[in-house]
Design a protein around this motif. Sequence first.
Motif, short mmCIF file in Angstrom:
data_model
loop_
_atom_site.label_atom_id
_atom_site.label_comp_id
_atom_site.label_asym_id
_atom_site.label_seq_id
_atom_site.Cartn_x
_atom_site.Cartn_y
_atom_site.Cartn_z
N VAL A 34 -11.56 -7.61 -10.02
CA VAL A 34 -11.86 -6.26 -10.51
C VAL A 34 -10.63 -5.65 -11.19
O VAL A 34 -10.73 -5.05 -12.26
CB VAL A 34 -12.36 -5.37 -9.35
N LEU A 35 -9.46 -5.79 -10.56
CA LEU A 35 -8.24 -5.25 -11.15
C LEU A 35 -7.95 -5.86 -12.52
O LEU A 35 -7.63 -5.14 -13.48
CB LEU A 35 -7.05 -5.50 -10.22
N LEU A 36 -8.07 -7.19 -12.61
CA LEU A 36 -7.78 -7.84 -13.88
C LEU A 36 -8.84 -7.51 -14.93
O LEU A 36 -8.52 -7.34 -16.11
CB LEU A 36 -7.65 -9.35 -13.69
N THR A 37 -10.10 -7.43 -14.51
CA THR A 37 -11.16 -7.03 -15.44
C THR A 37 -10.88 -5.63 -15.98
O THR A 37 -10.96 -5.39 -17.19
CB THR A 37 -12.53 -7.05 -14.75
N PHE A 88 -2.16 -0.97 -6.32
CA PHE A 88 -2.96 -0.52 -5.18
C PHE A 88 -3.61 0.83 -5.48
O PHE A 88 -4.79 1.05 -5.18
CB PHE A 88 -2.08 -0.43 -3.94
N GLU A 89 -2.86 1.71 -6.11
CA GLU A 89 -3.41 3.04 -6.47
C GLU A 89 -4.46 2.92 -7.57
O GLU A 89 -5.45 3.66 -7.58
CB GLU A 89 -2.27 3.96 -6.91
N VAL A 90 -4.27 1.98 -8.49
CA VAL A 90 -5.28 1.74 -9.53
C VAL A 90 -6.59 1.28 -8.89
O VAL A 90 -7.67 1.77 -9.25
CB VAL A 90 -4.78 0.70 -10.55
N ASP A 148 0.84 -1.19 0.00
CA ASP A 148 0.00 0.00 0.00
C ASP A 148 0.88 1.25 0.00
O ASP A 148 2.11 1.17 -0.16
CB ASP A 148 -0.97 -0.01 1.19
N LYS A 149 0.26 2.41 0.17
CA LYS A 149 1.02 3.67 0.08
C LYS A 149 2.10 3.80 1.15
O LYS A 149 3.10 4.49 0.96
CB LYS A 149 0.05 4.85 0.16
N SER A 150 1.88 3.12 2.28
CA SER A 150 2.85 3.20 3.37
C SER A 150 3.95 2.15 3.23
O SER A 150 4.88 2.11 4.04
CB SER A 150 2.15 3.02 4.71
#
Length: 580
Positions: free
Chosen positions: A331-334, A443-445, A316-318
């Motif tokens: 969802v990411l792969l779609t 993660f940002e996507v 993640d961002k941290s």
Amino acid sequence: MSFQDQYQIWSENSYFDEETRQELRQLTDQHEIEDRFYKDLEFGTGGLRGIMAAGTNRMNKYVIRKVTQGLAEYICDHGSEGMNRGVAIAYDSRRFSAEFALEAALILAKNGIKVYLFDALRPTPELSFAVRELHTLAGIVVTASHNPKAYNGYKVYWEDGGQVPPAKADEILARIEARESWLGIEPMPAAEAIGKGLLLMIGEELDNVYLSRVKELALHTQLDARYGKDLSIVYTPFHGAGNKLVRGALAEMGFSSVTVVKEQELPDPDFTTIPYPNPEIPSTFDLAREYGQKVNAELLIATDPDSDRLGVVLKDKSGEYIQLTGNQIGVLLTYYVLSQKKDLGILPENAAIIKTIASTDLADDVARYFQVKVENVLTGFKFIAEKEKEMEDGGWGKFQFGFEESYGYLAGDFVRDKDGVIASVLMAEAALYYKNVEHRSLFEVLESIYQELGYYLDSQESLTLEGHQGHDEILRIMDSLRKVELRELCGIQIVKIDDYEQRIGKNLITGESYPLLLPRSNVLRFSFVGGGFVMVRPSGTEPKIKFYFSIKADSKPVAEEVLGRVKEEVMNRISLIRAQ
């Protein structure tokens, strides 16, 4: 025949080997004896799955023999063409998987059916590919997927490479049940089967063809080849069948900075480094996280023992490693597949994705964003594969991607089951593309998708209710929920109740009922106004009843708070039902 009669035959008849008879004679618990013999291990579209032990309701070579004999008789009904086309067989790293696979092969050979047996463990999706590539009539894979080490299983595939559909499963089952006796089913000796050309070994040559097709799914081959080495990946096969092919596919595409978790690299039927070989469970990534911290990996991936599922951990961002849910991966792969195909001008007008009714509604929103059709099917990847075949045969849709929330994903048309190898390749390429081209992390996507379409939070609960009594209690819970028309949960209005057992849905706002066109299944789905749902169903492979929760909100804190309340209310209702 009573369970006592079956027990006596199995423990005394010389058809059963001495080890089996000795195991049974040592049993003293009548409940254990009853559970082993009160029924036959159930065969259906998902094949068989059970604890390995002696008994009709357990996984053992005698159950393998009887079920395979029923399959053989069904294949023989297709005549010499079907027998010559034959059956492809694969297996995973579990105890007795290789032995069960050979037992099945030699029963088929005894019936004059040609068999293509893999020379070592292989991923389940490669079995699906082998059926299509070799044009066999059927396929078998011996695996219990991500179940605990005590389990094993047996899945049957048909000529399209998908799991055997319900109608054919019923016909096979009819032939299995027509044979009441367990005695007299003998395999052909291996040497004889090989000598007669009925047992053929397959391996590396087919691997190479499969990997070449996997590589064709890449959307940015030049990027992969040039910059793939710059993406640091940690991979673990969980002691299973994915090791060589996942690493091979990544390496051939250009992803050379892959660190394998050594403690989990080699096959181990006891899965000694993990309590449960399921990538859904956070603790299974403990070793991968340690490796990731050492090499500063950007992507941690894991495949389950038969390599049909993929788990993913991102920073993640941290900089903390965060495990994604199956829905988030889907969802990411779609999003990646649809967005890149659209940008490249190769997204067909009749593009479609397929997902299960247990999977997040966010994927529907993503598809609508790209003006892509969504098909929702029952839980189980076999239904995704069936819908893909229906699209292909009917010419009314072009399959782009499919997934289920339980970590199963598929792209392409050369495999008809979830594929951890394909999913690994797509996830690595997506991570590389967003890093090098858009200068952001996966993660940002994911966060940007939430901001655009709404924050969905998903979770599951399950109750394990074993044995005959547990089975009855699961059915009683489902019946009780069916009789009560829930209109709200925690103040959130329910807009629809879909009862897939009755194949009827109801809109609670208009009062109108509508038919459900999916096959009959013991599932209840309660849809909230504005998005999200609660769904309940018995597991098809384990003695469990499962509860699926999906909450949509404007932010993560709100979604977490609402999800907690909804889960608590639902599980309290279940406790009250069980106490009645």
